[in-house]
Every structure is written in structure tokens, then in C-alpha cells.
Write a protein that holds these residues in place. Structure first.
Motif, PDB file in Angstrom:
ATOM      1  N   VAL A   1       0.840  -1.206   0.000  1.00  0.00           N
ATOM      2  CA  VAL A   1       0.000   0.000   0.000  1.00  0.00           C
ATOM      3  C   VAL A   1       0.874   1.255   0.000  1.00  0.00           C
ATOM      4  O   VAL A   1       2.091   1.170   0.165  1.00  0.00           O
ATOM      5  N   MET A   2       0.256   2.416  -0.168  1.00  0.00           N
ATOM      6  CA  MET A   2       1.009   3.667  -0.201  1.00  0.00           C
ATOM      7  C   MET A   2       1.618   3.978   1.170  1.00  0.00           C
ATOM      8  O   MET A   2       1.173   3.468   2.189  1.00  0.00           O
ATOM      9  N   GLY A   3       2.593   4.881   1.143  1.00  0.00           N
ATOM     10  CA  GLY A   3       3.249   5.300   2.377  1.00  0.00           C
ATOM     11  C   GLY A   3       4.762   5.248   2.253  1.00  0.00           C
ATOM     12  O   GLY A   3       5.371   4.275   2.656  1.00  0.00           O
ATOM     13  N   ARG A   4       5.376   6.301   1.700  1.00  0.00           N
ATOM     14  CA  ARG A   4       6.833   6.306   1.499  1.00  0.00           C
ATOM     15  C   ARG A   4       7.563   6.537   2.819  1.00  0.00           C
ATOM     16  O   ARG A   4       8.567   5.908   3.094  1.00  0.00           O
ATOM     17  N   HIS A   5       7.043   7.490   3.596  1.00  0.00           N
ATOM     18  CA  HIS A   5       7.771   7.893   4.797  1.00  0.00           C
ATOM     19  C   HIS A   5       7.019   7.569   6.077  1.00  0.00           C
ATOM     20  O   HIS A   5       7.586   7.587   7.158  1.00  0.00           O
ATOM     21  N   ALA A   6       5.710   7.314   5.950  1.00  0.00           N
ATOM     22  CA  ALA A   6       4.906   7.048   7.138  1.00  0.00           C
ATOM     23  C   ALA A   6       3.977   5.871   6.860  1.00  0.00           C
ATOM     24  O   ALA A   6       3.511   5.709   5.733  1.00  0.00           O
ATOM     25  N   GLY A   7       3.734   5.068   7.868  1.00  0.00           N
ATOM     26  CA  GLY A   7       2.992   3.825   7.673  1.00  0.00           C
ATOM     27  C   GLY A   7       1.516   3.893   8.026  1.00  0.00           C
ATOM     28  O   GLY A   7       0.894   2.870   8.278  1.00  0.00           O
ATOM     29  N   TRP A   8       0.942   5.108   8.024  1.00  0.00           N
ATOM     30  CA  TRP A   8      -0.450   5.228   8.473  1.00  0.00           C
ATOM     31  C   TRP A   8      -1.428   4.383   7.669  1.00  0.00           C
ATOM     32  O   TRP A   8      -2.311   3.734   8.226  1.00  0.00           O
ATOM     33  N   ILE A   9      -1.291   4.407   6.362  1.00  0.00           N
ATOM     34  CA  ILE A   9      -2.239   3.633   5.533  1.00  0.00           C
ATOM     35  C   ILE A   9      -2.061   2.144   5.808  1.00  0.00           C
ATOM     36  O   ILE A   9      -3.042   1.411   5.967  1.00  0.00           O
ATOM     37  N   ALA A  10      -0.827   1.692   5.893  1.00  0.00           N
ATOM     38  CA  ALA A  10      -0.581   0.278   6.195  1.00  0.00           C
ATOM     39  C   ALA A  10      -1.143  -0.088   7.566  1.00  0.00           C
ATOM     40  O   ALA A  10      -1.794  -1.131   7.726  1.00  0.00           O
ATOM     41  N   LEU A  11      -0.904   0.770   8.543  1.00  0.00           N
ATOM     42  CA  LEU A  11      -1.354   0.467   9.900  1.00  0.00           C
ATOM     43  C   LEU A  11      -2.874   0.379   9.969  1.00  0.00           C
ATOM     44  O   LEU A  11      -3.436  -0.596  10.493  1.00  0.00           O
TER      45      LEU A  11
END
Lengths: 341, 341, 341, 341
Positions: free
Chosen positions: B168-178
């Protein structure tokens, strides 16, 4: 430690996500056991109980309703209800309870805490009308479903030059009407917090028709007209003794038709708003509530309820939690009014 | 007053809802005029401009993308870019600008404010990685889409005894994955904030298979393995000069297959995550951002950005707004870890 | 060649897809011009007309409703209606008409053909009750929406030990009830083609409760109880003069509650079933209908209607097309009955 | 009578609906018993078996995948495979088998019938490429998912002036590409039945950009360019030994970017197309297939397969059923071509 869990009151998408989180963290992280009481406080009184293991909560995250079923039973209104709860908890060696429910369920939780039982509450109200928490799970799902319905109704309304009145949930607070009305681009939003002028509604409807668009009016089931015209609510019995489907929504649709001479139809979303798979937002919120509730139980921090504040899950006292109804502030509502007409 | 509005950077569901709110409140409540600049700062430099009236924003609330189009142009990197913006604003007698965009767009907004222009910012990042606001619009939609995909993939994985890796998207932060991982009941969630052990992932995958379920691994595109194995990112060119579709996700799926001997597949959600109609949550948030931005403009409170704090929309200084990346706190991430395996 | 196009009767997802296909193929392949008449036959009588170019149909494929609006006007019931249609067609040099509509619209199309006008029909009935075609567009969308609602209601019903009665469209034919009932796993399906025994319904409801599941009853709005109990239909006025929302559905829910002593609720899906974006199935079918209609016009094959047979689009005579109502065959219905109880 | 049931090959939304219908009608109407073999023919060889009662199929109608799991095992390629199937069927006193699967599974079913076993086939191919039936279940769901993705991608493409290439399933037949392309309003549709000219595709892309819209290209994974440029397919290994995600789709996106100078991106929908809850259409079709298959078993009409013809379910010989691949007829494809450009 042995933890009991139960769900009370009306159902709400996300209940199973809370149960799952309590079971998984309770067992896998803390090594506790979990027992489920069926049918809310009724199951605690009548000893309807089942052990809950990891496999029992597999696959329930996405499901609406509650695998523990629910009821509106208040043990304080049952002869010997509370002593039987104490007996049953003692017999099963249950050390603490996670009670998931609304005002009534949490009110019982509070009183049982006062009597010495270890209870942690998880708030549940699809109407989002609890002051102690920024949001409750189930609300986002209800708004999502109402918004999808409004999206669908818009093109129909325009193709037929009709006004459409959409009656959504919300007896005491207009949150679902406000959010789904904003999200669906409704032309008029009516909430229980502020009696509405039928005349003004009809003016806005007319103005909308003049711009060649069809008006959508979203009305909370608890909204009332100014001047106190008597309007039956959805679920009440009419003079024939028949249960009414559609209260203020159907009434308003008829008023609009009579006063403006335009076709006008009502749609009552009813139970579809509270069923089915929760939105991602509600799954995350409900899961976090469950994880934090089991933390509170583990730490013996009873008489508390988990709540959302900003992006954090916090604990509040059960006593405060149920003290205040959270209604739509007039300021927030005024923000929406710009879209009227 | 004449207000300009533009959208910069990558697109994001909810941009049109902001534009609509600015136009409607600007015109209907305050009696201002609104001009749209096309293609972000590029349109301000090259004078690509269109008036925006009530009819122009009819029907756009539900639409993804931006009716003003977008670009990644930085006027400070164009010879004469900033003076031309000033000329164009002066020629059209634009008193203030609403700039909707991410770090880069808002960075330009800040510098233009320092040079005396009246700019109000509206934050936009689908990755939700801006410290100044609790949430940004578009994020909920991305999580919703990723969660739907995970829901669909689960049954496939189980029917075929396969591991499925969802990038999933998220280069610098994992919010979408989380959030999508929590909402979808993923067995492993990997975020850029914490390098992951391939070995541990494979252990969790094995354990899941032993319980007769198929593992779902959600991985942010910016997640990296411990020890620094070199993994191409989605969109980079490989040794053949070909653009790669799927970076860490496809790499990890192969590692899992080799180490566990189980079938393993990767799915890369890509652009579907950022397009299409916004969720109800994002429509409400984007609308409120737009309404408050036009209030700030009306009051002449320039150099500010609107932001969400709890349930309130507040104003923060543009300078602070872009100073800090909001990453997933390890504590919050640890909450999710209970679901591992 | 100049081709007129109009949409008549109740709206139906897919109308815009037909219009788009007529316009695109008419212009791009055949080099014809296309004129749209607004509001069905009313627009043909009153000369409400707009040219339709390629840009006018951009972006309408996914939209419900009809950009040409609709009405139920029958020109044969308007003094001088038909001569005015002829005049208007002549004045605009319209060589042929594509009339998209149901029984009434196509009946007019047939009579106009008999009077020498060049008309090709495209069938539209959300109820799927036209014998000349295997399926009509809009039906799949209605079934899809009803099925989603049933999916949502199931978990609510079970959490609360309630029977749920879902009233769907279908005055004369039970196709929507049959398909959504099958797709949603309803326990009882009631159609207009066969009067139902309330007693038997209650038996099935009881049996379902005994197995610890909650019953879902899907009932077409045109279904009637055996013995002819008088039941108001949705949209009719009751003894108070109020428009009823919910006819047989709300009636049946009350009967079930009284006879079985169980909680029972009705949900009336209403207009949400016919609005909004069409399913992929309906977009394809509607597009193919439009493409073939313009072929028929181009070839001068008037007095015909396009229809689906298996996977092919064929032409049938308008005269036959509207002759027969397609009801649910008892054999097909019996297939479904295995799921009763 | 005791009936065995198994599912073979790749998974497909609707498999559980077939199983449920076989079990419910088999038990409730005919009074038979039903046994499930797990993992396709592998379970029949290795005696992986479970009884299937009414409760086992409760709640599976809406679920993707198959509760019986699946495999691609061919018993004719296993030493002693077929004799062991015969032994296992005899030991469990299984009188007949319902085999649900694609070409391979049904090929085995045919050979086993020739050897005297009682088998009835149910066709399953998400690609809809079986000549003996108008449609197969799972196909509508795949088209629905691909269409939703295209709907989402359109606004992104337009906001960024990008070409978007969407790679969908279809190795040998272009049905999914054709239907989702038509339903999504794609500007170019490429199918395996007809090699495509990259040059022509680029022309159409350019023309679309000139009209200020962004082009969407839908390409079946089995489509090939004219002249035989070598293109790796999704799932194949590249020269580095890495499994490729995205074959012709990613290749084409790069070609477009190089030749037109425009930004171009590929999205590969992959496994999301075959998982999750089936559409209402597929649930109805799969349920009807199951009901009719159990009728054929009950009547001893072995060596047959159920199939859809128009709106009827019919029986065809297994021998014919698998003889011919159903590809997109060029005429039908030409209908779609009007939308090119």
C-alpha cells in the motif's frame, strides 16, 4: 485472570471488532481467559455463558451485529437480578467484566462498580451522542450508508423534478443527519437540536427547483417542526394501531408537496443504517477500544470507560461518561447552513 | 473581495469538496468572487485562470480528482516565477489565495506569505503524515479502498493456502498500512518507521499456516528490511531500465516463497488508492476545511493553515504546519502487534 | 441523418449509457447528428430540445438518472399532441427517433410508427417484466442494491432475535424479489405471481427462530395475501389521507409480530433501488442497446425494438414487444423455495 | 443417496453458493446426504473428507473462496490416483459426485464418467471462456471489481494529464477486458483475440489528450502486440529470475510514455479480481447451477454439466462442454470499438 465480556442495547457495526480485540489481546498478550455472556445483562443474570477462544473470533472483524447477541435487559429492574449476576460471576470465577454498550448498559456498569464489581466500559452509540468521547464506532458506518443512499437518490430526484426527503437515525442528536447531509450535499439538513420552520424549508425547496436542480432534504428522525405540530415518530402506532414506518420524514414530504405543488417523496433508511460490515474507520476505532479496555482490566483500573480524544484512546470515569448527551453545537450546525438552498 | 484557489501536488479524494466549500461560502455567505488557477502554482505563473461560480461546483462533491487539475510546479524554481504570480494576482485583482496541497505546495504558500501575499493553506496528504493536523482528507478513502482489497484477498488466500502480500502507499509514514492492516485483520503489518526482520515475518507466516489460515501481510511501499537488503521501490527503474511495478511487496513475496516453501503472491494497489469518490468521512472533513479556510481569508488571517484537532477545525501557522513529518508512534504500532501471527 | 432521442417513464440506472452510445456511434461512426428531447414525449410535444454532441455525453456513463429528464406524458392524451410532435420533428428535420422507455413509452412509439414516423425503441423497465427481452438494464442494479441491504440487515436481525421484512419493487412481477431474495439468502420470498399464506410464512419464521437464526422475508410490493386481506400499497393514501410508506411489507411485519410473538420489523427500500450509478452489467447492456438502436435507425429498420436474447442483441417488432408481461414462472420460483424456512 | 462435492482449480466468487445449493436441496428436498472432498481431486485421492450438513453452509452464500479449499491436482497424473478415488468413493458409499471446476477439473470429470463413475459437472471459469454456457459465475464479480477500479482511476488520470493502463485478467479470452472496458468507458480495449498496434494505441491516446481528457487503456493480460514484441506475462520470471508483476500492461505504459512524451502509469488489478463476496448476479447464477446439478444427480443423469442458455439452466454433455474455448467474437468487439479514441 478470567475476563467476562458482554454487549448490550441496539446493535452497531464494530461490536464484533471490540470482542475480537478483547479476546486476542487478553489471551495472547496477557495470558488471561475470556468468557462471553450472551444477550447483554440478561445473560449475566441467567448464566448464558460461553468460553471465547482465538478461533471463536477468527473472521468476525468484518461482520456486523454481535456474536454474543444483545438485549436491553436492566438487571436492576429484575427481582434478584444483581445478586444473580454476582453469583454467576463468582461461580465462573470471573475477575472482571468488559461491558460494551450505550447509556443504559454503561449505567448498569457504573452501579455494579459501585457495588464492588470490576467493570470496564466500552461506549457504543450509533448516534455518536456521548459527550465523553470524540467519536463512537458504528457512527461512521451509519453515515457512510446514509451518504450512499443520498448519492443514489440525487439522480432520481433530478430526473423527475422531485423533492426527496431522507429520514435518518437520530432521536436526540442530529450527528448522522449533519454528517450524511454534508457528505451527500443535501440542500436542507434538519436536526433534533433546533425545531425547523416548514415554511423556510419550502422556500429553500422552491429556490432549488428554480435553479433546475432537485432538492434533497435530510431529516433526523427526532427533528420536530416549530410550533409543535404533532408528528408520529417511526415505530410509533398511529390512530389505527398500526406501527408507522416513517415519522417526520413522511410528514414533511407531504407538507412540501402540498405547499409547493411539486412532487415530493420520502425515503426512510431504517435498519439498513445499523447493520452489515463496519467501515474501515469503525473497525480501527472498535479494535483500539477493545485493546485499551483489556489493558484497563489487566491493570485493575475499574469503573472506567475507554474514549477517543483526538487520535488517542484515553480512560474516563464511568460516572462522567454517561452524564451528558453530546448534541450538535449550533456553531457546527451553522457551518453546514451555508449549503442550504 | 476576490479569492483565488488552486490545488497542487498528487491528487487526493476530497480536493473538489474543498473547492466547492470555498466557492459556496465565499460567494453565498460573504459575497466574494472566486477565481480558480489551473494546474497548481503553474497556473498562477502562467495565468491559467477561470472564474468559479455556484454552478461550476454543482455535482463535484462526490467526484475524485480536482476540477482545477494539479501539477508539482514550484514557482521558486522557475526563472521569474514568483514575480509573474504577483503580476497575475494583481492583474486579476485577487486579494487572497487558498492554496490546497501538501508539504511542497504549502512551503511555497509560506514563502509567498513572507513576501506579503495573502495566503491561507489547506493541508492535503493522502499519507496523513502532517504533524499539525489529526487527520487529512483522502487518507480515510485510501484506507477504505485498501481494506476492501484485503477483505477480497483473504478468501482467495485461504482457498489456495497462499500467503498474500499487499503493498500500500506510504513512502515515509505507515499510516495507511497500519489502519488498513488493522481494519483488514492483517497478520503482519510493516511500516517505514521500523525496519522489519524477514525471518520474523516468515515465522509469523508459518505459524498462521499451521493454524490452517492463510496469512495476509500489509506492507507500506516505504518499508525496508533490516540489514539493508537493496529493494527497488515501486516506480523506480530496474537494471534493464524498466519501471518497476511493486517494490518491497513483490520482493517480500518472493522471499517468503523461498524461505517457507509456501505459495506467495503480491498485490500492489497503486493508483486505485488515491482516486474516485471520497468516503463520507473525507467529504465532511474536506468541506469543513474549505469552509474554515474561507473564514480565515475573510478575516484576513493570512499565513495560516486550517487543521483538525479532535473534532474542531483550528488554524495553525503555515511555518509550523510543514515543519514536522507525523510518523506512526511506536506505541500505537505496538498496539497493532498483538494481531501478529 | 438527424436522430432524436428521448427517455420516458420512471427512471432507471443505465438511461444515460444508452443516450451516450446513441450519440457516440451516431456521430462518430455514421456521421449523423443527434437531438435530445427533454422530459420524454412532453418535450417532443412542447419542443423542448437540445443538440447532443460528444462532449455532452462525456462522463455520463456512470451517472444514474437521465440527462434528458423524463415524464409520463402520453401525447395521445393531449389535445393536438401528436400533430405537434410531427410538426416539431419536421421543423428540426429529425429523420428518426430513438425512444427509450417502458410499456407506455413504447406503446406511443408503436402508434407513431403506424402513423409513419421512424421510431426505434429501447426497452426500459427496472422490474424486468418485458417478455420480449431476456433482461432489461436497471434490473441488475436494483437487485444489487436490494441484496446489499439484505446483507446488512441479516446481522442486525440475528443480534436481536428479530424477523425482518424487506419490501422491494415489483408491482406486477416478482423478479427483483426473487433475485435479491436468492442472492441475499432470504428465508421467505413473496411475489405478486402467487398469493401467499400468512400462516405458512409464520410457520417458516418460527422454524427459523428455532434453529437460532433470524428470518429474512423479502416481499415484492405487489404481493398479496391469500384470501384477499386488504393491504394498502406503498404510495397509496390511508384513511387519514396520508400517503403510506410501506404497504404489504409493513402489514406483514405486524402480522408476524402478532402471530408469532417475536419482534418483527419492516424495511422499505423505496427509491434507493432505482437511483445512482448502474452496475457494470447494466452499463454494458445499456451501451449495447444504444449501439444496436442506432444501427437499426441507420438501416431504416423502424417499428422495431432492441432486445437481449442469450448473449445477442436482436430486433423485435414493437407490436410484439409490449404485448406480454413477463412474470416469474412458477417453475423458476419453485427452484427458490428450497431455501424457505 | 450419498453425494460427494468438490471444487477444483483457481478460486472464483460463487463457489460457496454452489456448494450451499447442492447441500440444501440435496438434504432438504431429496433427503440425500452430502460429503465434501477437500482440495479438489487431491482430497478425493487422499481421502480428505467432511460431511456437509445444513449448518455447515449457513452464512457461506456471501463469502468468496471455497469452504472446501481447492487444488490443481490431476488424479490421472498421480500414480494410482484414479483407483484410490474409486476406493474412497466406495468406502464412503458415495453414489455420485458434483465436480465444480474449470476445463481441467471437468476434463477429469469426463474421464471418470467414462470409467463408470457418476459425475455431474458445474462450470467455473472467471474468464467466462467456456463455449457451452452463456455465462459462468465469478465473471460478473471480476468485471464489477475491474469497473470500480477504472471508475476510481479516471479522475486521477484527468487531474494529472496521465494515461492509465489497467491490466485485467484474461489469458486466452478478452471477456473481462471487453466488459469492464465498456462499463468503465475505457478509450482503448485490448484483448488476446486480436494483436494490437502500439502505434494505433498511441494515436488514440494522443487524440484523447487533445480533447483535454485523460485516456484509460484496458488490456487483458493475454493481449499481445502486433509483430510479436516479446512481452513477459504477469507471474513469469524475468532475466534476473524475479517474478514479474504486470506483463503487457506495464510494458505498454512504458511504450506510451516513450512514444507520446506523456506521463503514463500501469495498474495491475491481480488477485483482487477473483476474491471476496460475489455480486448478486453471480450468487443467483451459482445458486441455480447448484440446484440444477443436484437435480441431475438425483435423476442419475451423469456425464452432464449444467449451463446457462438465455435465462434457462440446461444440461450439456461433459464431452462437448469442454471442447471449445469461447473467445470474444470480432463482431462483438467491433461494437465496442466506437468508443476508441
Amino acid at each position: 485472570m478470567r475476563i467476562g465480556v458482554l454487549t448490550g442495547g441496539g446493535d452497531c457495526p464494530g461490536l464484533n471488532a471490540v470482542i475480537r480485540a478483547v479476546v486476542r489481546k487478553g489471551i495472547e498478550v496477557y495470558g488471561h481467559e475470556v468468557l462471553g455472556f450472551r444477550n447483554g445483562w440478561l445473560g449475566a443474570v441467567e448464566d448464558q455463558v460461553r468460553p471465547l477462544g482465538i478461533n471463536d473470533v477468527e473472521d468476525i472483524l468484518t461482520r456486523g451485529g454481535t456474536i454474543l447477541r444483545s438485549s436491553r435487559t436492566n438487571p436492576y429492574k429484575i427481582e434478584g437480578g444483581v445478586p444473580r449476576i454476582k453469583e454467576n460471576l463468582a461461580r465462573h470465577r470471573v475477575d472482571a467484566l468488559v461491558a460494551i454498550g450505550g447509556e443504559d448498559t454503561l449505567g448498569v456498569a457504573k452501579r455494579l462498580t459501585d457495588e464492588g464489581l470490576g467493570v470496564v466500559g466500552v461506549p457504543k452509540t450509533i448516534d455518536n451522542d456521548l459527550a465523553a468521547t470524540d467519536y463512537t464506532f458504528g457512527f461512521d458506518t451509519a453515515v457512510h450508508i446514509a451518504t450512499e443512499a443520498i448519492d443514489r437518490l440525487r439522480t432520481t430526484a433530478e430526473s423527475h423534478h422531485r423533492a426527496l426527503v431522507v429520514e435518518v437515525m437520530g432521536r436526540h442528536a442530529g450527528w448522522i443527519a449533519l454528517h450524511s447531509g454534508l457528505a451527500g450535499g443535501a440542500n436542507v439538513i434538519l436536526v433534533p437540536e433546533k425545531p425547523f420552520s416548514v415554511e423556510k424549508v419550502c422556500e429553500l425547496v422552491q429556490r432549488r427547483f428554480e435553479r433546475e436542480y432537485a432538492p434533497i432534504i435530510v431529516v433526523a428522525e427526532g427533528a420536530v417542526p416549530e410550533g409543535g405540530a404533532e408528528v408520529l415518530q417511526t415505530g410509533e402506532r398511529d390512530a389505527f394501531g398500526h406501527v408507522r414506518l416513517g415519522g417526520v420524514g413522511t410528514w414533511l414530504a407531504e407538507e412540501i408537496a402540498q405547499r409547493t405543488g411539486k412532487e415530493s417523496r420520502a425515503v426512510v433508511l431504517g435498519h439498513t443504517q445499523r447493520g452489515g460490515t463496519p467501515t474501515a474507520y469503525d473497525r480501527v476505532l472498535a479494535t483500539r477500544f477493545g485493546l485499551h479496555a483489556v489493558d484497563a482490566v489487566h491493570e485493575g483500573d475499574f469503573g472506567t470507560m475507554v474514549a477517543l480524544r483526538g487520535t488517542d484512546i484515553v480512560r474516563v470515569k464511568l460516572a462522567e461518561a454517561t452524564a451528558e448527551l453530546k448534541t450538535v453545537p449550533l456553531k457546527r450546525y451553522a457551518e453546514a447552513e451555508v449549503f442550504f438552498g
